[in-house]
Design a protein around this motif. Sequence first.
Motif, mmCIF file in Angstrom:
data_model
loop_
_atom_site.group_PDB
_atom_site.id
_atom_site.type_symbol
_atom_site.label_atom_id
_atom_site.label_comp_id
_atom_site.label_asym_id
_atom_site.label_seq_id
_atom_site.Cartn_x
_atom_site.Cartn_y
_atom_site.Cartn_z
ATOM 1 N N GLU A 1 108.711 142.326 93.623
ATOM 2 C CA GLU A 1 109.206 141.253 94.301
ATOM 3 C C GLU A 1 110.195 140.999 92.600
ATOM 4 O O GLU A 1 110.678 142.138 92.663
ATOM 5 C CB GLU A 1 107.740 140.367 93.276
ATOM 6 C CG GLU A 1 107.323 140.108 94.066
ATOM 7 C CD GLU A 1 105.832 139.633 94.145
ATOM 8 O OE1 GLU A 1 105.953 138.744 93.128
ATOM 9 O OE2 GLU A 1 104.731 139.238 94.807
ATOM 10 N N ALA B 1 110.863 136.648 96.866
ATOM 11 C CA ALA B 1 110.390 138.944 97.555
ATOM 12 C C ALA B 1 110.867 139.326 97.615
ATOM 13 O O ALA B 1 112.824 139.196 97.944
ATOM 14 C CB ALA B 1 109.493 138.242 98.134
ATOM 15 N N GLN C 1 111.692 142.975 100.371
ATOM 16 C CA GLN C 1 111.230 142.770 101.806
ATOM 17 C C GLN C 1 112.122 143.398 102.863
ATOM 18 O O GLN C 1 113.269 143.270 102.807
ATOM 19 C CB GLN C 1 110.622 141.228 102.191
ATOM 20 C CG GLN C 1 111.318 140.163 102.706
ATOM 21 C CD GLN C 1 110.518 139.094 103.265
ATOM 22 O OE1 GLN C 1 109.803 139.116 101.817
ATOM 23 N NE2 GLN C 1 111.192 138.237 103.792
ATOM 24 N N THR D 1 107.778 142.110 105.526
ATOM 25 C CA THR D 1 106.199 142.667 104.312
ATOM 26 C C THR D 1 107.043 143.112 103.082
ATOM 27 O O THR D 1 108.372 143.650 102.668
ATOM 28 C CB THR D 1 105.998 144.394 105.053
ATOM 29 O OG1 THR D 1 105.768 144.454 106.454
ATOM 30 C CG2 THR D 1 105.240 144.649 104.011
ATOM 31 N N ARG D 2 106.668 142.379 102.610
ATOM 32 C CA ARG D 2 107.003 142.341 100.588
ATOM 33 C C ARG D 2 106.393 143.588 100.804
ATOM 34 O O ARG D 2 105.461 143.765 100.372
ATOM 35 C CB ARG D 2 106.391 141.351 100.185
ATOM 36 C CG ARG D 2 106.954 140.042 100.150
ATOM 37 C CD ARG D 2 105.976 138.959 99.595
ATOM 38 N NE ARG D 2 105.749 137.309 100.400
ATOM 39 C CZ ARG D 2 104.897 136.857 100.639
ATOM 40 N NH1 ARG D 2 103.339 137.531 101.470
ATOM 41 N NH2 ARG D 2 104.812 135.615 101.573
#
Length: 232
Positions: A51, A40, A42, A47-48
């Motif tokens: 990806e 991920a 982020q 907060t992602r």
Amino acid sequence: MANKFICTLLLIAVCAKSISADGIENGNATTISAHPYVVAIQVTDGTRVCEGALIDSNVVVTTAQCLANYDASQLVVSVNNSQIVSIAKSTFDGNFDDTTMEYDVAVLKLAEEVSLDTIELASEEPATGASGVVTGWSSSGALVDVSESIISASDCVSGEYTYEEGDVLSSMLCGLAANKACDALPGSPLVANNQLVGLVSWGYGCANSANPAVFTNIASVKSWVDQTVESL
């Protein structure tokens, strides 16, 4: 040419210039041990936003839109579903076009090596009808899989689907998701035959047979990735 700024994806629900997906809906539960290469990307509050896929012990491949829409110095990478690693260097393909979404690929060099299994880049694109799996996080934070039926760029604009000639280019693949899955983040990896064949990039609408998701075609950008990894 259809407007790619329309909010997207059978599998994404993202705008080309505004990443807003929260996580995959209607995926099937999986584990990070089954997909240790999935990472991920982020912001520092956790907060992602995107990806990616770990292709070497300190190298992640993701989409160019992630770096075009965010300041890389404000991003970190979460590996193994929890370990946070800083980004030492990053770049995206200079041919990336945020209107056509062509060459939507980027490379991140991590500040440290991680001891996880990586994924091999595909040298050849899968044929139409090949099976693949997209892996990413749901809005609740669970890792999930989505089965995909892969479609070549030429077949994707053949008239059977929503896309017109010129929408889906050679640096792209399409895929129809099972279970009407939605909302994967850009850069979510598409794997077939244990190789990385695509990255979630863009699309129209959400989860119906007329609107395949569109992925970066890894085979078409592999030479750029290989050269970039050597130079970072």
